[in-house]
Design a protein around this motif. Structure first.
Motif, short mmCIF file in Angstrom:
data_model
loop_
_atom_site.label_atom_id
_atom_site.label_comp_id
_atom_site.label_asym_id
_atom_site.label_seq_id
_atom_site.Cartn_x
_atom_site.Cartn_y
_atom_site.Cartn_z
N SER A 1 0.82 -1.22 0.00
CA SER A 1 0.00 0.00 0.00
C SER A 1 0.85 1.27 0.00
CB SER A 1 -0.95 0.01 1.20
OG SER A 1 -0.22 0.00 2.41
N MET B 1 3.11 2.22 2.17
CA MET B 1 3.39 2.79 3.48
C MET B 1 4.78 2.40 3.99
SD MET B 1 0.73 4.60 4.09
CE MET B 1 0.96 5.08 5.80
N ALA C 1 1.35 6.48 -1.37
CA ALA C 1 0.18 5.77 -0.85
C ALA C 1 -1.13 6.26 -1.47
CB ALA C 1 0.13 5.92 0.67
N GLN C 2 -1.26 7.58 -1.63
CA GLN C 2 -2.56 8.06 -2.12
C GLN C 2 -2.82 7.62 -3.56
OE1 GLN C 2 -0.24 10.56 -1.21
NE2 GLN C 2 -0.36 12.25 -2.62
N VAL D 1 -4.14 4.05 -3.35
CA VAL D 1 -5.56 4.05 -2.99
C VAL D 1 -6.39 4.37 -4.23
CG1 VAL D 1 -7.36 5.10 -1.56
CG2 VAL D 1 -5.05 4.83 -0.65
N HIS E 1 -6.27 -0.54 2.36
CA HIS E 1 -5.53 -1.26 3.40
C HIS E 1 -6.18 -0.98 4.75
CE1 HIS E 1 -1.27 -1.77 5.45
NE2 HIS E 1 -2.22 -2.35 6.13
N PHE F 1 -10.55 7.01 13.44
CA PHE F 1 -10.31 8.38 13.87
C PHE F 1 -11.17 8.67 15.09
CE2 PHE F 1 -9.50 8.43 9.25
CZ PHE F 1 -8.14 8.71 9.32
N GLU G 1 -18.62 9.63 9.94
CA GLU G 1 -17.49 10.44 9.46
C GLU G 1 -16.29 9.56 9.15
OE1 GLU G 1 -18.14 14.74 11.64
OE2 GLU G 1 -17.51 13.06 12.88
N MET H 1 -14.46 9.10 5.53
CA MET H 1 -13.03 9.32 5.30
C MET H 1 -12.49 8.29 4.31
SD MET H 1 -11.69 11.99 6.46
CE MET H 1 -10.01 11.63 5.95
N TYR I 1 -12.53 9.45 0.81
CA TYR I 1 -11.89 10.76 0.68
C TYR I 1 -11.46 11.10 -0.74
CZ TYR I 1 -8.34 14.37 1.30
OH TYR I 1 -7.59 15.51 1.19
N LEU I 2 -10.86 10.14 -1.43
CA LEU I 2 -10.28 10.45 -2.75
C LEU I 2 -11.27 10.32 -3.90
CD1 LEU I 2 -6.73 8.87 -2.95
CD2 LEU I 2 -7.34 11.27 -2.90
N ARG J 1 -14.83 1.27 6.38
CA ARG J 1 -14.08 2.44 5.92
C ARG J 1 -13.22 2.06 4.70
NH1 ARG J 1 -9.86 5.18 10.04
NH2 ARG J 1 -8.81 3.23 9.56
#
Ligand SMILES: Nc1ncnc2c1ncn2[C@@H]1O[C@H](COP(=O)(O)OP(=O)(O)O)[C@@H](O)[C@H]1O
Ligand SMILES: [Mg+2]
Lengths: 294, 241
Positions: free
Chosen positions: B51, B53, B73-74, B77, B83, B91, B98, B102, B105-106, B151
């Motif tokens: 991933s 990281m 990483a982004q 994704v 991952h 979070f 929420e 997240m 997000y992308l 998520r």
């Protein structure tokens, strides 16, 4: 009645203090950078407002969003070009970096703006609201300029809160604050988030500077005072949360007002640092305790 | 079936410490693959390398025929790998909803599609629907794992990687989660599962890889691995018959 008056003064001051501290707190919380530049950013915002008023006749309250915008861009540039290079370094390194940058900016302002104190004297002055005019038994006054500064300051604080809670950028900032690793796994670009966060902190400093320009004298070296206050407020309210800065700001404002009454106004800074030391000993996580974010 | 992910010759680790040595691993589209191995074998590191990281020093990671190695990483994704990290890492201070959002997000494919996926996640994990507006840190361990998987799903991934599905959870909860994963997989989701509980892992997955001190020492269809004497001895606690 005297005590109520002092309390009112303190609260008026406190709203402005919250605005001074909230950007500093945000940057500290999200980037883990103690931004010594913050006080200098406030002073720069105040100077911009001063020249906008004396030169162009733009009222400081109207100018505040523009000061925020200018400082936002400056903050973004400083973060991407300088601070980003040391962001992974221990906190002492980033602290030294921002300290150096603050020296640079302070001395630049000293050269460009000269050392003499300036003040935005609003014409006509906004005067005071005398509550005894309407309620003869209540002998209290509210200075309008301070009231207006506080209200606008609170608007900026509320805007930040809204942004953190309800926008995509804000959610990313909060996610990075809570867990940088997990945020990266979501696809958040931490470099960008850091730059935006730092820029937002600078923007709030700029706005605060413009809003306090009609109230406090402006000098190139006043940054340290504001920085000290922001520091105390963060310790008071707890780090990296908007509500913490609000509570911390109000508490410090009220404390200073009563301190000025009992010990004389010249001791206000001594008082705030005494409170800081006591808190660090007895409540290291702040009055509100350790909080996640907003 | 088509190879979705094909890592080969993969080396990687942290700084100067090399953890992974010449790792090869394949996930076919639509399959559940499990990665097993004892504590410290390098399972988490392998997922991190996949991933983006953790750093890899050699090898290739072909995903949908493109090499992902070295991408941030982004970008990974964005290309479709989610991952779900060891320890859930939700979070805190954000609500369940929420947290789930997240995960998306992308995504740029619009609120309507994202809301449909949210409905799918909540239908898969009805317990999350009950706690939607609760702070994620107040969830029980099992619910946190559901939220973390949800998520991950919210990224609409082609490949979902889950690190330590059952860690710290009761057998009943592990059963529930396994059922949910099987359902998700039937709907077409490819999954790479890291799991300490080898029996559960081999029951869920169709293929297994065994990692030992950073090397793949054994791989094959799950039913063969279950029958393999060395797996039975080392990981299932049974003496070879
Ligand atoms: N962040 C890190 N930095 C350095 N070494 C690490 C780090 N994380 C894990 N390791 C080392 O890498 C090896 C593999 O760890 P890990 O991938 O977490 O194994 P597993 O997930 O199979 O338990 C271990 O020897 C561990 O000590
Ligand atoms: Mg692990």
């Amino acid at each position: 009645m005297l005590y109520v008056q002092i309390l009112i003064n303190g609260i008026l001051l406190g709203g402005l203090y919250a605005c001074i501290a909230v950007g500093f707190s945000l940057v500290w919380g999200v980037l883990n950078v103690i931004n010594i530049l913050h006080g200098s950013f406030i002073v720069l915002g105040a100077y911009l407002a001063f020249f906008a008023y004396t030169g162009l006749g733009i009222h400081p309250y109207l100018f505040a969003p523009f000061a925020a915008l200018v400082l936002f861009m400056l903050g973004y540039a400083v973060q991407l070009t300088v601070i980003n290079r040391v962001i992974e370094a221990p906190v002492l390194v980033t602290l030294t970096t921002t300290f150096g940058l603050a020296l640079l900016l302070d001395n630049l302002m000293l050269v460009v703006f000269a050392a003499n104190f300036r003040k935005v004297s609003l014409k006509p002055p906004l005067g005071v609201i005398d509550l005894s005019d309407t309620f003869p038994s209540i002998d209290l006054i509210v200075p309008v300029d301070r009231l207006a500064s506080m209200l606008f300051a609170l608007v900026f604080v509320a805007l930040l809160y809204w942004l953190l809670r309800h926008t995509v950028v804000g959610r990313a900032i909060v996610a990075v604050r809570m867990d940088r690793y997990a945020a990266t796994l979501m696809g958040v670009d931490t470099t960008k988030v850091f730059a935006v966060t730092f820029a937002l902190g600078a923007a709030l400093a700029g706005a605060a500077g413009a809003l306090l320009s009609p109230i406090f004298p402006i000098s190139p070296l006043a940054g340290t005072t504001y920085l000290g206050k922001a520091f105390v407020i963060c310790v008071l309210g707890g780090l990296g949360s908007v509500s913490g800065a609000l509570v911390g700001g109000l508490v410090l404002g009220v404390l200073e007002s009563f301190g000025a009454l009992f010990f004389g106004p010249e001791h206000s800074l001594t008082l705030s640092f005494t409170v800081l030391i006591l808190l660090l000993i007895f409540r290291p996580n702040g009055i509100m305790g350790k909080r996640g974010f907003v | 079936m088509v190879d979705l992910l094909k890592a080969s010759g993969l080396c990687g680790g942290y700084g100067d410490v090399q953890v992974l040595h010449d790792v090869a691993l394949t996930v076919k589209a639509g399959e559940i693959v499990c990665l097993i191995g004892s504590n410290g074998a390098g399972k988490t590191t392998l997922l991190r390398v996949l991933s983006g990281m953790a750093k890899s020093t050699a090898g290739s990671i072909l995903f949908a025929d493109q090499d992902l190695r070295g991408l941030p990483a982004q970008e990974i994704v964005r290309r479709g790998i989610a991952h779900v990290p060891e320890g859930r890492r939700l979070f805190a201070g954000m609500t369940v909803r929420e947290n789930l959002l997240m995960g998306s997000y992308l995504r740029g494919d619009g609120r309507a599609v994202i809301n449909k996926d949210l409905d799918f996640v909540l239908a898969t994990f009805p317990k999350l629907a009950e706690r939607l507006h609760q702070d994620a840190s107040t969830l029980s361990g099992g619910e946190q794992q559901m939220c973390a998987i949800g998520r991950g799903l919210m990224a609409n991934p082609t490949l979902l990687m889950i690190d330590e599905l059952s860690l710290g959870l009761s057998p009943k909860l592990v059963g529930e989660l396994s059922k949910a994963l099987t359902e998700i997989n039937r709907a077409g989701q490819s999954i790479l599962l890291v799991e300490q509980d080898v029996a559960t892992a081999l029951r869920l997955a169709s293929t297994g890889f065994v990692l030992d001190t950073g090397r793949i020492v054994l791989s094959g269809p799950s039913n063969e691995l279950v029958a393999n004497p060395s797996v039975r001895e080392a990981y299932l606690g049974m003496t070879a018959a």
